[in-house]
Design an enzyme around this catalytic site. Sequence first.
Site, PDB file in Angstrom:
ATOM      1  N   GLU A   1       0.805  -1.232   0.000  1.00 61.30           N
ATOM      2  CA  GLU A   1       0.000   0.000   0.000  1.00 61.30           C
ATOM      3  C   GLU A   1       0.835   1.278   0.000  1.00 61.30           C
ATOM      4  OE1 GLU A   1      -3.791  -0.195   2.168  1.00 61.30           O
ATOM      5  OE2 GLU A   1      -3.451   1.873   2.734  1.00 61.30           O
TER       6      GLU A   1
ATOM      7  N   HIS B   1     -13.507   3.720   3.656  1.00 62.73           N
ATOM      8  CA  HIS B   1     -13.064   3.098   4.908  1.00 62.73           C
ATOM      9  C   HIS B   1     -12.590   4.094   5.976  1.00 62.73           C
ATOM     10  CE1 HIS B   1     -13.621  -0.581   2.754  1.00 62.73           C
ATOM     11  NE2 HIS B   1     -13.057  -1.330   3.678  1.00 62.73           N
TER      12      HIS B   1
HETATM   13  N1  GLY Z   1      -9.275  -3.952   2.584  1.00 60.88           N
HETATM   14  C1  GLY Z   1      -8.220  -3.107   2.127  1.00 60.88           C
HETATM   15  C2  GLY Z   1      -7.000  -3.833   1.651  1.00 60.88           C
HETATM   16  O1  GLY Z   1      -6.904  -5.033   1.695  1.00 60.88           O
HETATM   17  O2  GLY Z   1      -6.083  -3.210   1.204  1.00 60.88           O
END
Ligand code: GLY
Length: 385
Positions: A242, A253
């Site tokens: 990420e 979220h």
């Molecule tokens: N639910 C967000 C992710 O897995 O990045």
Amino acid sequence: MLNKTMNTLQVNLSEHSYTIFFSHNSLEELPALFQQRFQERQLFFIINTIVADLYEAGIRSIFKASNNRLHIITIADGEDSKNLTTAEKIFTELIQNGADRKSVIIGFGGGVVGDIAGFAASTYMRGVSFVQIPTTLLAMVDSSVGGKVAVNHELAKNMIGAFYQPKFVFIDDIFLRTLPRREIICGLAEIMKYGLILDKTFFEWTAANYEKLFSFDKTAVEYAVRRSCELKAQVVEKDEKENEIRVILNFGHTWAHAFENLGNYRILKHGEAVFVGMLAASHVSWMNYRLNDEEFKEIEKTLLTFLKEILADKDIMQFLESVTWDRIWSKMLSDKKASQNTLRWVLLNRIGEAATEENIDPARVEKSFVYLKSVIRKTDHVIHN
Ligand code: GLY
Ligand code: NAD
């Protein structure tokens, strides 16, 4: 012998690559899958009390003839047990039962169990093998794939965790048969999320066909689960940790986590909070001249179908009515996605295309909160039995 017809999907992450198995009422395939990969290693299934009542006896009987020694560690049900206290209980039972470096930890349950089992696997003896067997729709389409593992902190959700990929994921739709309607709705939140951020056709298919998931229509369930996993895998393969694009999977979220935390993880279920959050995030997208009027109305109409049912719960309704802007805003600023008090917003350019934006004027976001409150107040509630 392994059933050669089981559908699979590969998640390609170099040395962390793994297979997702899509199975239909074939739990008896599990011992062979474990033996192929883990020979005679000890297996530690983490389950909660509800899943234990439903499936523990069946799992024990399926593994009776297996060379893998089976242990079952049972934790309490619910998001409010996804914390360090429960993780400590898991570590104690692992040590007491002789878990070693070669032992395998299996998250057998919904997203809560999967997240905490993964957290335990990532830290016990600096990391042991981990397998996901999701038993809720939400866990099948989202939390079991992608390697995010975590526990909550009293002050913020999923704050303590790691990226730790499973060795494989085994999804069997038989588990959906015992899942309450409320939990299917939670799974639908994440399914709709994929359509909104990545695939308009999938969003429209889900809006038109979601009822088939409540009646366990095999073709519809297979398609919804597989397509969700494909879309998630595509994003995770590009950005496992990420740093960039994976953040779009958090659409709605930041709002959702703040609402969940303000309710002490007891009022809104994660998927329900995601529905609320996606409506607010769509409104922010529209306010920022990204989403056009027509598409915003289409999203609003679809999400309200589910919100009507979610808001039929008096505790949820009262809670959402009680939340003030100051409380939600300060909670959003403590989210993991905030950096130096700046939030990175995931917005929609159009249905099927997401983008990120920083530095949105909080006054604008407050307008979306005011919109959300007015929608909540006006929505007719629908109660399904
Ligand atoms: N639910 C967000 C992710 O897995 O990045
Ligand atoms: P959950 O794990 O609490 O499960 C929902 C309820 O269903 C629980 O009461 C559970 O005991 C019960 N249950 C589970 N399987 C069942 C079955 N087959 N039949 C009957 N009842 C069953 O909630 P969830 O919605 O599965 O997961 C939510 C969690 O997942 C949250 O903590 C969220 O933060 C996390 N999550 C993580 C990721 C990730 O990438 N790691 C992604 C999305 C969500």
